[in-house]
Design a protein around this motif. Structure first.
Motif, short mmCIF file in Angstrom:
data_model
loop_
_atom_site.label_atom_id
_atom_site.label_comp_id
_atom_site.label_asym_id
_atom_site.label_seq_id
_atom_site.Cartn_x
_atom_site.Cartn_y
_atom_site.Cartn_z
N THR A 81 54.45 43.21 67.35
CA THR A 81 52.95 42.95 66.84
C THR A 81 52.21 44.23 66.57
O THR A 81 51.42 44.17 66.02
CB THR A 81 52.24 42.28 67.82
N LEU A 82 52.90 45.51 66.95
CA LEU A 82 52.23 46.80 66.60
C LEU A 82 52.55 47.32 65.39
O LEU A 82 52.08 48.41 64.76
CB LEU A 82 52.52 47.75 67.83
N ARG A 83 53.21 46.49 64.53
CA ARG A 83 53.62 47.11 63.32
C ARG A 83 52.51 47.53 62.29
O ARG A 83 52.63 48.69 61.55
CB ARG A 83 54.52 46.06 62.41
N PRO A 84 51.50 46.87 62.48
CA PRO A 84 50.26 47.30 61.24
C PRO A 84 49.63 48.58 61.82
O PRO A 84 49.06 49.17 61.29
CB PRO A 84 49.29 46.25 61.61
N PHE A 85 50.03 49.22 63.11
CA PHE A 85 49.30 50.34 63.61
C PHE A 85 50.11 51.56 63.71
O PHE A 85 50.13 52.56 64.39
CB PHE A 85 48.78 49.87 65.10
#
Length: 278
Positions: A40-44
């Protein structure tokens, strides 16, 4: 500082083609990016594009986060309440290697800092130097420290080794976001940091890794556009299967806690206090 790349610049970076950045290959970092691309951290985090070779040297290829900004201001904040892995402490104890260069750095900053034994040796252990260095900055007290920033006019500020109190950190952040876009930029950063915190608290990757020496890269330009990303995963290691971290519990050797979220809480709090009440 160079024009296209983060504040801490050295030969391990090259600007790649088509908006990419090449960073000297590190297997630990590669493993992290492969996991992060499905978390879920991919966009960051910068999007990861695998390994490429240049002049017989391997590089991890990722997005250049500055591509879509116009003459951006950039800042590097090292997150967490320590910058060394527990493993490094064990190695330093088993195979101590006193370092003259680190002794000299220590004496240059505080002639009184070395012990009698260190003075006799004219050398200190790397972990001792790192632990001492952290007590000078806000790493130990606030759980993060400003490594440096570069303003849009190319002016670099890297002298934050003794930036320790909330007031000093606030003053430095204020300098970084100065200008007519101050409020827009500060709100932008605050909103993104709060989103990041929410995602971190739910992230499977984050819960199962000791995140040490990793930074948040802050980028904004005169249009008021802002971005915050997690970078530098060379010291981010997976935990044994039975262990998870909350990243807020104080570190005692053996619990592997890194203080990352405590640092993020403080950073959010300081930024919020810089903004006018609405």
């Amino acid at each position: 500082c160079e024009r296209h790349t983060p504040v801490k610049l050295h030969r391990s970076f090259h600007v790649g083609d088509y908006g990419t950045l090449l960073k000297r290959f590190c297997r630990t970092e590669q493993q992290c990016y492969l996991r992060l691309m499905t978390d879920t951290l991919r966009p960051f985090v910068p999007a990861y594009h695998g390994v490429v070779q240049r002049d017989k040297q391997d590089y991890n290829m990722m997005d250049n986060l500055l591509t879509h900004f116009h003459t951006p201001a950039i800042m590097d904040c090292k997150m967490g309440s320590r910058t060394y892995l527990e493993e490094e402490l064990h190695i330093a104890r088993e195979r101590p290697q006193p370092r003259n260069d680190m002794y000299e750095k220590m004496v240059a900053m505080d002639p009184e800092a070395p012990t009698v034994h260190e003075r006799a040796q004219q050398a200190v252990l790397k972990t001792r130097y790192m632990q001492w260095r952290e007590t000078l900055s806000s790493t130990t007290t606030l759980g993060f420290r400003i490594e440096g920033f570069r303003k849009a006019n190319e002016e670099c500020h890297t002298n934050f080794k003794r930036t320790k109190s909330r007031e000093q950190v606030m003053e430095a952040l204020d300098k970084f976001v100065e200008s007519s876009t101050h409020i827009v930029v500060s709100w932008g950063y605050l909103r993104q940091l709060k989103q990041l915190r929410q995602v971190l608290e739910a992230s499977d990757f984050f819960r199962t890794h000791e995140v040490v020496g990793s930074s948040l890269l802050f980028v904004h330009d005169w249009t008021g556009r802002t971005g915050v990303w997690m970078i530098d995963f060379g010291k981010t290691v997976a935990l044994p299967p039975h262990l998870t971290l909350d990243h807020r519990t104080p570190w005692v050797e053996g619990n592997r806690e890194d203080g990352y979220l405590r640092g993020l809480d403080n950073l959010i709090d300081i930024l919020a206090n810089m903004l006018p009440l609405t």
